[in-house]
Write a protein that holds these residues in place. Structure first.
Motif, PDB file in Angstrom:
ATOM      1  N   PHE B  71      32.156  45.841 -33.652  1.00 51.22           N
ATOM      2  CA  PHE B  71      32.885  46.717 -33.080  1.00 51.22           C
ATOM      3  C   PHE B  71      32.140  47.600 -31.952  1.00 51.22           C
ATOM      4  CE2 PHE B  71      35.311  47.417 -37.412  1.00 51.22           C
ATOM      5  CZ  PHE B  71      36.277  46.318 -37.107  1.00 51.22           C
ATOM      6  N   TYR B  75      34.211  46.672 -28.659  1.00 57.67           N
ATOM      7  CA  TYR B  75      35.127  47.990 -28.219  1.00 57.67           C
ATOM      8  C   TYR B  75      34.482  48.934 -27.380  1.00 57.67           C
ATOM      9  CZ  TYR B  75      38.661  51.577 -29.438  1.00 57.67           C
ATOM     10  OH  TYR B  75      39.320  52.595 -29.556  1.00 57.67           O
ATOM     11  N   LYS B  85      39.713  48.160 -23.886  1.00 60.04           N
ATOM     12  CA  LYS B  85      38.470  48.012 -24.698  1.00 60.04           C
ATOM     13  C   LYS B  85      37.792  46.616 -24.995  1.00 60.04           C
ATOM     14  CE  LYS B  85      38.611  52.712 -26.078  1.00 60.04           C
ATOM     15  NZ  LYS B  85      39.773  53.159 -25.091  1.00 60.04           N
ATOM     16  N   GLU B 136      37.701  60.190 -26.380  1.00 56.70           N
ATOM     17  CA  GLU B 136      38.911  59.924 -26.756  1.00 56.70           C
ATOM     18  C   GLU B 136      39.130  60.100 -28.226  1.00 56.70           C
ATOM     19  OE1 GLU B 136      39.149  56.395 -23.728  1.00 56.70           O
ATOM     20  OE2 GLU B 136      38.641  55.825 -25.809  1.00 56.70           O
ATOM     21  N   TRP B 138      37.067  58.849 -30.857  1.00 55.82           N
ATOM     22  CA  TRP B 138      36.832  58.126 -31.983  1.00 55.82           C
ATOM     23  C   TRP B 138      35.270  57.950 -32.090  1.00 55.82           C
ATOM     24  CZ3 TRP B 138      33.605  54.547 -29.353  1.00 55.82           C
ATOM     25  CH2 TRP B 138      33.964  54.196 -28.127  1.00 55.82           C
ATOM     26  N   ARG B 278      38.666  66.715 -34.750  1.00 62.47           N
ATOM     27  CA  ARG B 278      38.391  65.730 -35.853  1.00 62.47           C
ATOM     28  C   ARG B 278      38.288  64.087 -34.965  1.00 62.47           C
ATOM     29  NH1 ARG B 278      42.773  64.858 -39.690  1.00 62.47           N
ATOM     30  NH2 ARG B 278      44.074  65.279 -37.864  1.00 62.47           N
ATOM     31  N   ARG B 280      37.975  59.896 -35.411  1.00 64.85           N
ATOM     32  CA  ARG B 280      38.087  58.618 -36.334  1.00 64.85           C
ATOM     33  C   ARG B 280      36.791  57.798 -36.121  1.00 64.85           C
ATOM     34  NH1 ARG B 280      41.443  56.979 -38.846  1.00 64.85           N
ATOM     35  NH2 ARG B 280      43.235  58.215 -38.208  1.00 64.85           N
ATOM     36  N   LEU B 282      35.111  54.680 -36.373  1.00 70.12           N
ATOM     37  CA  LEU B 282      35.511  53.167 -36.285  1.00 70.12           C
ATOM     38  C   LEU B 282      34.931  52.465 -37.310  1.00 70.12           C
ATOM     39  CD1 LEU B 282      35.757  52.360 -32.621  1.00 70.12           C
ATOM     40  CD2 LEU B 282      37.286  53.536 -33.920  1.00 70.12           C
ATOM     41  N   GLY B 285      38.970  51.386 -41.228  1.00 74.69           N
ATOM     42  CA  GLY B 285      40.213  50.873 -41.724  1.00 74.69           C
ATOM     43  C   GLY B 285      41.227  51.775 -41.433  1.00 74.69           C
ATOM     44  N   LEU B 286      42.606  51.037 -41.741  1.00 72.54           N
ATOM     45  CA  LEU B 286      43.878  51.779 -41.311  1.00 72.54           C
ATOM     46  C   LEU B 286      44.220  53.042 -42.186  1.00 72.54           C
ATOM     47  CD1 LEU B 286      46.766  49.172 -41.311  1.00 72.54           C
ATOM     48  CD2 LEU B 286      46.106  50.871 -39.608  1.00 72.54           C
ATOM     49  N   LEU B 287      43.388  53.016 -43.398  1.00 74.92           N
ATOM     50  CA  LEU B 287      43.754  54.457 -44.233  1.00 74.92           C
ATOM     51  C   LEU B 287      42.829  55.462 -44.459  1.00 74.92           C
ATOM     52  CD1 LEU B 287      45.417  52.096 -47.222  1.00 74.92           C
ATOM     53  CD2 LEU B 287      46.463  53.413 -45.479  1.00 74.92           C
ATOM     54  N   ALA B 288      41.801  55.269 -43.663  1.00 72.54           N
ATOM     55  CA  ALA B 288      40.844  56.313 -43.725  1.00 72.54           C
ATOM     56  C   ALA B 288      41.077  57.482 -42.679  1.00 72.54           C
ATOM     57  CB  ALA B 288      39.442  55.838 -42.971  1.00 72.54           C
ATOM     58  N   ARG B 290      40.785  61.040 -40.662  1.00 68.43           N
ATOM     59  CA  ARG B 290      39.536  61.636 -39.578  1.00 68.43           C
ATOM     60  C   ARG B 290      38.745  62.278 -40.283  1.00 68.43           C
ATOM     61  NH1 ARG B 290      41.297  61.469 -33.676  1.00 68.43           N
ATOM     62  NH2 ARG B 290      43.090  60.195 -33.594  1.00 68.43           N
TER      63      ARG B 290
END
Lengths: 209, 316
Positions: B71, B75, B85, B136, B138, B278, B280, B282, B285-288, B290
């Motif tokens: 990543f 990215y 990205k 942005e 992240w 807040r 994110r 990287l 995963g999808l469910l974590a 912020r």
């Protein structure tokens, strides 16, 4: 089965496949952990773009018939419109649930403070009455004329959705420009199509040498 | 602070920490010259093989889980190679990071041109694990290898009139095809106030994850200012200029209402399009969900004093 009926079924099946494939591909990528470094952003972006693409496809139905006589999109316009609305709903759900974790203060703050989210939300809200009246009984109930007037809101919704996308990208507006161009061409094609009374006459007078 | 061990290049970050650390010890024990064969990327700068593989840990570490290497390298915002990205990883192979020289001049008494090979000397290098926060919304945790910026800046003996330091990215549309489009004013320029530049946290990175810096991450030399948004960390630097006036920086020129000169990470000051409260992380995963963003990206203890008396809502 008559050839025409078979063809109609094939078209319907094709359009259903077209409607469902992006969602299935995204689901497979999500389950397979193949959405990249920022999976939620990727999911949100893809769903939003598919909503826009289907909106534009829906708007292409009438110009396509005027220009080519093709009626296939027109006959399935409801499917296309509902597909667009479904992708918009999924786009919004991913933002609210996965991205913001249903933190309402953040979500409401975003809608109020950030113009690109405000107009995106407005576009979605405008699509709701259209989706809610997408069945035959609603047309009868409203009367064809009023129903049609209501469904012209799709132009406003698409315009706002395009603005939402335009404001979202930072510096590179190449992709929203493509969508915007398509939208503009579709609008122009609606009003200036062969057979329409606004058709341009060949210029009178001298011909170029 | 826990002891940190240098990680191996490769899929280390997605392997449980204990496993890859054990594996690294094995590698170190037996590798030596084998490193050069194992990672062809090293072959171009053979002198850098040893140093990058065995640099000592520097100050300002963190125990937070490293962002998976793919990543960090896959990215990237590096518009010189495209605005998506994924574009830099796909397109940055056209950049030639060797040979490479950095011109250091401006309000200094001893202007200097430094060769990248000289900066890569093992005695100069250390590893630092820094958080990186993008405007942005992240963030990543990256094990950089490099040298304190102040070490380099001091060599040119800045004049008393120098108040700012300006950094310039390579401008060569042949090597950086993204520069053929006017997405940003090229070359990309960034800047720091002199005291920010001389701060011990300010870092010049030449590698990450134990490897030389991949092109898409700003090879061969990039800035890392961990308490500021990522866009301050200018990549592929060819010039460092001491200035008396505040430099005209790329994003600030394009959209001054969105990108300030200071660009300190500040959860209280929102960007017009992104709440900064807040972030994110990287790789989670999808469910974590912020996580809250910390003032100065968690480096307030070290840098807040630089801004005493300033209104960081105005000077954002």
């Amino acid at each position: 089965m008559r050839r025409g009926a078979l063809q109609a079924r094939l078209w319907a099946a094709g359009l259903w496949t077209l409607a469902l494939t992006p969602a299935l591909v995204l689901l497979a990528r999500a389950l397979g952990n193949r959405l990249g470094a920022n999976p939620i952003e990727e999911l949100t972006l893809e769903l939003g773009q598919w909503a826009l693409r289907f909106l534009l496809l829906t708007l292409a139905a009438t110009p396509l018939r005027r220009l080519t006589g093709w009626t296939v999109l027109l006959r399935h316009r409801r499917l296309l419109g509902l597909t667009a609305a479904s992708y918009a709903l999924l786009h919004l759900l991913v933002y609210a649930v996965l991205d913001q974790g249903l933190l309402w203060s953040q979500i409401v703050g975003d809608i109020l403070k950030r113009p690109f989210i405000t107009v995106g939300m407005a576009a979605f809200v405008l699509l709701l009455p259209l989706a809610a009246t997408s069945f035959d009984a609603a047309i009868r109930r409203l009367g064809a004329r009023r129903w049609q007037a209501l469904h012209r809101l799709v132009y406003v919704a698409t315009g706002l959705a395009l603005l939402h996308f335009w404001w979202k990208v930072k510096a590179d507006t190449a992709e929203p420009t493509i969508y915007l161009t398509v939208f503009a061409l579709l609008l122009v094609a609606r009003f200036v199509a062969p057979g329409h009374r606004f058709r341009r006459r060949p210029p009178a007078g001298r011909q170029p040498a | 602070m826990k002891r940190f061990r240098l990680s191996v290049p490769g899929a280390s970050a997605i392997t449980p920490r204990a496993v890859y650390q054990a594996r690294r010890q094995l590698l170190l024990a037996g590798a030596g010259a084998g490193l050069a064969l194992a990672w062809p990327g090293f072959a171009r700068s053979a002198s850098a093989v040893g140093p990058l593989a065995a640099v000592p840990r520097g100050p300002f570490g963190t125990d937070e889980a490293l962002t998976p290497r793919q990543f960090v390298t896959g990215y990237n915002n590096f518009y010189e190679f495209g605005t998506d990205k994924a574009d830099p990883a796909a397109n940055a192979h056209t950049l030639r990071p060797r040979p490479w020289q950095v011109q250091i001049d401006g309000a200094v008494s001893r202007p200097l041109t430094v060769d990248i090979e000289e900066l890569l000397q093992p005695k100069n290098l250390q590893e630092r694990i820094y958080r990186l926060r993008c405007v942005e919304g992240w963030s990543m945790v990256i094990p950089w290898i490099g040298l304190p910026l102040a070490d380099v800046l001091r060599r040119v003996e800045p004049l008393g009139s120098a108040k700012y330091v300006e950094f310039t990215t390579l401008h060569d549309p042949e090597q950086m095809p993204g520069q053929k489009r006017d997405v940003l004013p090229w070359p990309y320029v960034e800047g720091l106030r002199l005291d920010e530049a001389m701060h011990p946290l300010s870092f010049l990175a030449v590698g990450l994850y134990g490897d030389v810096l991949p092109n898409q991450n700003g090879a061969p030399l990039r800035l890392v200012v961990p308490w500021k948004y990522g866009f301050k960390s200018v990549k592929s630097i060819v010039r460092i200029r001491f200035a008396e006036q505040q430099p005209q920086t790329a994003w600030n020129v394009v959209a001054p209402q969105e990108y300030g000169f200071y660009a300190n990470v500040n959860p209280q000051v929102d960007h017009p399009r992104w709440s900064q409260a807040r972030e994110r992380r990287l790789g989670e995963g999808l469910l974590a969900s912020r996580r809250p963003t910390l003032p100065f990206n968690g480096y307030a203890e070290q840098v807040a004093s630089l801004y005493a008396g300033m209104d960081l809502r105005r000077d954002f």
